[in-house]
Design a protein around this motif. Structure first.
Motif, mmCIF file in Angstrom:
data_model
loop_
_atom_site.group_PDB
_atom_site.id
_atom_site.type_symbol
_atom_site.label_atom_id
_atom_site.label_comp_id
_atom_site.label_asym_id
_atom_site.label_seq_id
_atom_site.Cartn_x
_atom_site.Cartn_y
_atom_site.Cartn_z
ATOM 1 N N GLU A 155 0.560 -1.318 -0.184
ATOM 2 C CA GLU A 155 -0.571 -0.025 -0.422
ATOM 3 C C GLU A 155 0.914 1.195 -0.122
ATOM 4 N N LYS A 156 2.636 1.120 0.727
ATOM 5 C CA LYS A 156 2.721 2.815 1.000
ATOM 6 C C LYS A 156 4.227 1.952 0.819
ATOM 7 N N GLY A 157 5.454 3.233 0.057
ATOM 8 C CA GLY A 157 6.552 2.829 0.531
ATOM 9 C C GLY A 157 7.061 3.572 0.499
ATOM 10 N N HIS A 158 8.758 3.342 1.452
ATOM 11 C CA HIS A 158 8.918 4.408 1.605
ATOM 12 C C HIS A 158 10.070 4.849 1.206
ATOM 13 N N TYR A 159 10.404 4.683 0.454
ATOM 14 C CA TYR A 159 11.651 5.336 -0.463
ATOM 15 C C TYR A 159 11.133 5.409 -2.147
#
Length: 500
Positions: free
Chosen positions: A401-405
């Motif tokens: 759902e959501k990445g950091h980099y």
């Protein structure tokens, strides 16, 4: 009321043998369902009962299969607008040669290292690379089309050899024989040298005006020349002619600066030469935010920052340099979480396929196959990776759902990977899927029924009495409801319902 009393008398008349047979049969059936469910889940990545309910039952309740699918399907569909999430199969920049490498593995191990899907993609790419316009005769085009489509490698090579005897300057035939018709890399190099000579002569005639200039034909010849030179550079790399390989790769990068394959090949070749300063220069040029990433780019960036001793760090503490290295490792692991297990040799390597899925297991195999030794060369790099790589997942609670980099990880990679990688390889899946509810439920049901079967066989009288008591208690609410219904509903109506 009469039917209920009759049912109760019937249940009380059943013998212990009936209950033994009932529980034993139920345990066997639930066990078979459990085995089928587990097999289907391991093969297709989804529970059969879950898929059945989503496909056939959900629409009856006003929903659709796509809208009420698994969490991974929802998260994948929610990110369709992001190009990074699309599962794209691309050519492996580290692609081996079929003749001297893949075929040798097949002879030694007796296992086919390439899938039909993978080889079919390569055949289609070669057919697109060599259209009718580059052949001197229509017959040569038809012959090579037949060779590319042929599934038997020996017959493919035989067709190309016959055509080469008639036309020694047939580049497609030279390429096919270089890829598949040689048993040693030095023979492959000779074939690609001949193909490059023919292409350079053709381009020279076009530049000098001996052949009418046509922009499309010139672009096609440049594309073929690029392919031949790149594969020739790979031959030099395998023959440890590093200077020749690097020269070709740098020349290709000047002409085609945005082709990622050459960047990856050049970086790997420079690492083999231990030319870390040159690698750093290449990385500074191509490890840019706007340039598509690869496992080679992000893991090489991490490797170059891991050139320090973990023992020294444990004594003096972590500085900004070490924090930067840890951040680079977390960044690389987020991009492709499959690589560390291969680099740390927690999972065995196989020959990489001819095509890969970016951020997938196939890319991890391709990168690790060529770069594992480079990580071993730098003292402490693998130790740092071992100590820090799992910390990446703490900052990624929901990677779909959501990445950091980077963009969220795509949930549709597993099916593409299973088509590219051979059956004897266990495909690495990220994030790890939870066991579906129906498998857990079936396993619990099987265990309960097996336990009941054993207890009924060991203590038939006690279990029979227990079953009858259970039936009585279960039937009490039903009896109560029937009595209340009889008190409210007219007797005539109840008689008519009994007759029906």
């Amino acid at each position: 009321m009469f039917n209920l009393i009759f049912s109760t008398l019937f249940m009380n008349s059943l013998t212990p043998k009936f209950y033994v047979a009932l529980t034993g049969t139920s345990s066997l059936v639930s066990g078979l369902i459990l085995i089928f469910e587990w097999w289907y889940y391991k093969k297709y990545g989804i529970s059969f009962l879950e898929q059945l309910s989503i496909t056939h039952l959900t629409p009856w309740f006003g929903g659709s299969g796509a809208a009420n699918g698994t969490d991974s399907e929802r998260s994948s569909s929610s990110g369709e607008s992001s190009p990074e999430q699309e599962v794209q199969v691309s050519e492996n920049p580290y692609k081996l040669f079929r003749g001297p490498e893949y075929s040798r593995y097949l002879k030694l191990r007796g296992k086919e290292p390439l899938t039909f899907y993978d080889m079919n993609l390569s055949a289609q790419e070669h057919q697109n690379l060599f259209p009718l316009e580059i052949y001197s005769k229509k017959e040569d085009f038809d012959t090579m089309q037949r060779a590319w489509r042929e599934r038997d490698p020996l017959l493919r090579v035989s067709i190309a050899e016959e055509l080469l005897q008639k036309n020694p300057d047939c580049v497609p035939a030279l390429v096919l024989l270089g890829e598949e018709g040689s048993s040693m890399i030095i023979e492959t190099e000779s074939r690609f040298r001949d193909a490059l000579r023919v292409m350079e002569n053709s381009l020279a005639r076009r530049r000098s005006g001996l052949v009418a200039y046509d922009e499309d034909s010139h672009a096609r010849e440049m594309e073929i020349s690029f392919y031949v030179r790149r594969r020739l550079a790979m031959c030099f790399r395998k023959l440890r002619k590093f200077k020749e390989a690097v020269k070709i790769m740098k020349d290709l990068l000047k002409e085609f600066p945005m082709i990622m394959d050459i960047q990856e090949n050049l970086i790997e070749c420079l690492l083999e030469m231990k030319a870390y300063a040159d690698v750093q220069a290449v990385m500074a040029k191509y490890d840019d935010v706007n340039i598509p990433k690869s496992a080679t780019i992000v893991y090489t960036a991490a490797l170059l920052k891991c050139r320090f001793s973990p023992d020294v760090v444990s004594k003096r503490g972590i500085s900004a340099v070490e924090l930067s290295a840890i951040e680079a490792i977390h960044r690389a692991v987020e991009f492709n979480p499959h690589v560390p297990k291969y680099l740390l040799e927690e999972k065995s390597l196989i020959l990489p396929p001819e095509h890969i899925v970016r951020r997938g297991d196939s890319e991890a195999l391709a990168y690790s196959f060529f770069n594992l030794d480079h990580w071993k060369e730098i003292d402490g790099a693998l130790k740092i990776l071992h100590m820090t790589w799992e910390g990446t997942f703490r900052s990624l609670p929901y990677p779909l759902e959501k990445g950091h980099y980077f963009h969220p990880y795509s949930a549709g990679m597993e099916s593409a990977e299973r088509e590219l990688l051979p059956a004897f390889h266990e495909v690495s899946v990220y994030p790890q899927k939870e066991v579906p509810f129906f498998i857990t439920f079936t396993a619990a049901l099987c265990c309960v029924m097996a336990m009941l079967a054993v207890l009924t066989h060991a203590y038939p009288e006690f279990m029979t009495q227990l079953a009858r008591t259970f039936i009585v208690y279960v039937s009490l609410p039903v009896t109560f409801l029937v009595e209340k219904l009889e008190a409210v509903v007219p007797p005539t109506l109840m008689q008519n319902l009994a007759r029906i």
